[in-house]
Design a protein around this motif. Structure first.
Motif, short mmCIF file in Angstrom:
data_model
loop_
_atom_site.label_atom_id
_atom_site.label_comp_id
_atom_site.label_asym_id
_atom_site.label_seq_id
_atom_site.Cartn_x
_atom_site.Cartn_y
_atom_site.Cartn_z
N GLY A 155 13.95 10.26 -2.76
CA GLY A 155 12.55 9.92 -2.91
C GLY A 155 12.15 9.56 -4.32
O GLY A 155 12.98 9.48 -5.22
N ASP A 156 10.89 9.34 -4.50
CA ASP A 156 10.31 8.96 -5.77
C ASP A 156 10.05 10.23 -6.58
O ASP A 156 8.91 10.63 -6.78
CB ASP A 156 9.02 8.18 -5.50
CG ASP A 156 8.42 7.58 -6.75
OD1 ASP A 156 8.99 7.74 -7.83
OD2 ASP A 156 7.36 6.96 -6.63
N GLU A 157 11.14 10.87 -7.04
CA GLU A 157 11.01 12.16 -7.71
C GLU A 157 10.20 12.10 -8.99
O GLU A 157 9.42 13.00 -9.28
CB GLU A 157 12.39 12.75 -8.01
CG GLU A 157 13.13 13.23 -6.79
CD GLU A 157 13.98 12.15 -6.14
OE1 GLU A 157 14.06 11.02 -6.68
OE2 GLU A 157 14.55 12.42 -5.08
N HIS A 158 10.38 11.03 -9.78
CA HIS A 158 9.67 10.95 -11.05
C HIS A 158 8.16 10.89 -10.84
O HIS A 158 7.41 11.64 -11.46
CB HIS A 158 10.14 9.76 -11.87
CG HIS A 158 9.42 9.62 -13.17
ND1 HIS A 158 9.63 10.48 -14.23
CD2 HIS A 158 8.46 8.75 -13.58
CE1 HIS A 158 8.85 10.14 -15.23
NE2 HIS A 158 8.12 9.09 -14.86
N GLY A 159 7.72 10.00 -9.95
CA GLY A 159 6.29 9.88 -9.69
C GLY A 159 5.71 11.17 -9.12
O GLY A 159 4.61 11.59 -9.47
N ALA B 281 0.81 -1.22 0.00
CA ALA B 281 0.00 0.00 0.00
C ALA B 281 0.84 1.27 0.00
O ALA B 281 0.29 2.36 -0.02
CB ALA B 281 -0.94 0.00 1.20
N SER B 282 2.16 1.15 -0.02
CA SER B 282 3.01 2.33 -0.04
C SER B 282 3.14 2.85 -1.46
O SER B 282 3.62 2.15 -2.35
CB SER B 282 4.41 1.99 0.49
OG SER B 282 5.28 3.07 0.27
N VAL B 283 2.74 4.08 -1.68
CA VAL B 283 2.88 4.67 -3.01
C VAL B 283 4.12 5.54 -3.09
O VAL B 283 4.37 6.20 -4.09
CB VAL B 283 1.63 5.47 -3.42
CG1 VAL B 283 0.43 4.55 -3.58
CG2 VAL B 283 1.32 6.57 -2.41
N TYR B 284 4.94 5.55 -2.03
CA TYR B 284 6.19 6.31 -1.99
C TYR B 284 7.33 5.35 -1.69
O TYR B 284 7.35 4.72 -0.64
CB TYR B 284 6.12 7.39 -0.92
CG TYR B 284 7.35 8.26 -0.83
CD1 TYR B 284 7.63 9.18 -1.83
CD2 TYR B 284 8.22 8.17 0.24
CE1 TYR B 284 8.75 9.98 -1.77
CE2 TYR B 284 9.34 8.98 0.33
CZ TYR B 284 9.60 9.88 -0.68
OH TYR B 284 10.70 10.68 -0.60
N ASP B 285 8.27 5.24 -2.60
CA ASP B 285 9.37 4.30 -2.45
C ASP B 285 10.72 5.00 -2.59
O ASP B 285 11.22 5.18 -3.70
CB ASP B 285 9.28 3.19 -3.50
CG ASP B 285 8.08 2.31 -3.31
OD1 ASP B 285 7.80 1.95 -2.15
OD2 ASP B 285 7.40 2.00 -4.30
N PRO B 286 11.33 5.39 -1.47
CA PRO B 286 12.66 5.98 -1.56
C PRO B 286 13.70 4.94 -1.99
O PRO B 286 13.54 3.76 -1.72
CB PRO B 286 12.95 6.48 -0.15
CG PRO B 286 12.03 5.73 0.74
CD PRO B 286 10.85 5.34 -0.10
N ASP B 287 14.75 5.40 -2.66
CA ASP B 287 15.83 4.53 -3.09
C ASP B 287 16.49 3.92 -1.85
O ASP B 287 16.85 4.64 -0.93
CB ASP B 287 16.84 5.35 -3.88
CG ASP B 287 17.96 4.49 -4.43
OD1 ASP B 287 18.88 4.16 -3.65
OD2 ASP B 287 17.90 4.16 -5.62
N PRO B 288 16.66 2.59 -1.80
CA PRO B 288 17.22 1.96 -0.61
C PRO B 288 18.68 2.32 -0.35
O PRO B 288 19.16 2.22 0.77
CB PRO B 288 17.07 0.46 -0.89
CG PRO B 288 16.90 0.36 -2.35
CD PRO B 288 16.29 1.63 -2.81
N VAL B 289 19.41 2.77 -1.38
CA VAL B 289 20.82 3.12 -1.21
C VAL B 289 20.99 4.59 -0.87
O VAL B 289 21.62 4.95 0.12
CB VAL B 289 21.62 2.76 -2.49
CG1 VAL B 289 23.07 3.20 -2.37
CG2 VAL B 289 21.53 1.27 -2.77
N THR B 290 20.41 5.46 -1.67
CA THR B 290 20.62 6.91 -1.49
C THR B 290 19.59 7.54 -0.57
O THR B 290 19.82 8.62 -0.05
CB THR B 290 20.57 7.64 -2.84
OG1 THR B 290 19.23 7.55 -3.37
CG2 THR B 290 21.56 7.06 -3.83
N GLY B 291 18.43 6.90 -0.43
CA GLY B 291 17.36 7.49 0.37
C GLY B 291 16.58 8.55 -0.37
O GLY B 291 15.64 9.12 0.16
#
Length: 76
Positions: free
Chosen positions: A57-61, A45-55
């Protein structure tokens, strides 16, 4: 998508048939706690997925959603 972004947070759709965080598929659509949508890639249900390496955010979305539904005339 960052649903808490200042230009988006007032325009985010919420599922009126779901109760957030109760672990139940209240609206019986097959998705548990899909209050603001569903992430079909990660099947959650998470619509926000930060990059696991850099942290980062989901800038494109967030950018695409902002192009479509950003709050207007708020100087942000």
């Amino acid at each position: 998508m960052d649903i808490n972004h200042p230009d988006l947070r007032n325009n985010i759709w919420t599922n009126p048939g779901e109760t957030a965080g109760d672990g139940i598929d209240n609206d019986r659509n097959g998705y548990i706690d899909d209050v603001t949508g569903w992430d079909f890639y990660n099947n959650d249900a998470s619509v926000y997925d930060p990059d696991p390496v850099t942290g980062a955010g989901d800038e494109h979305g967030t950018h695409v959603a902002g192009t479509i539904a950003a709050q207007s005339n708020n100087s942000l």
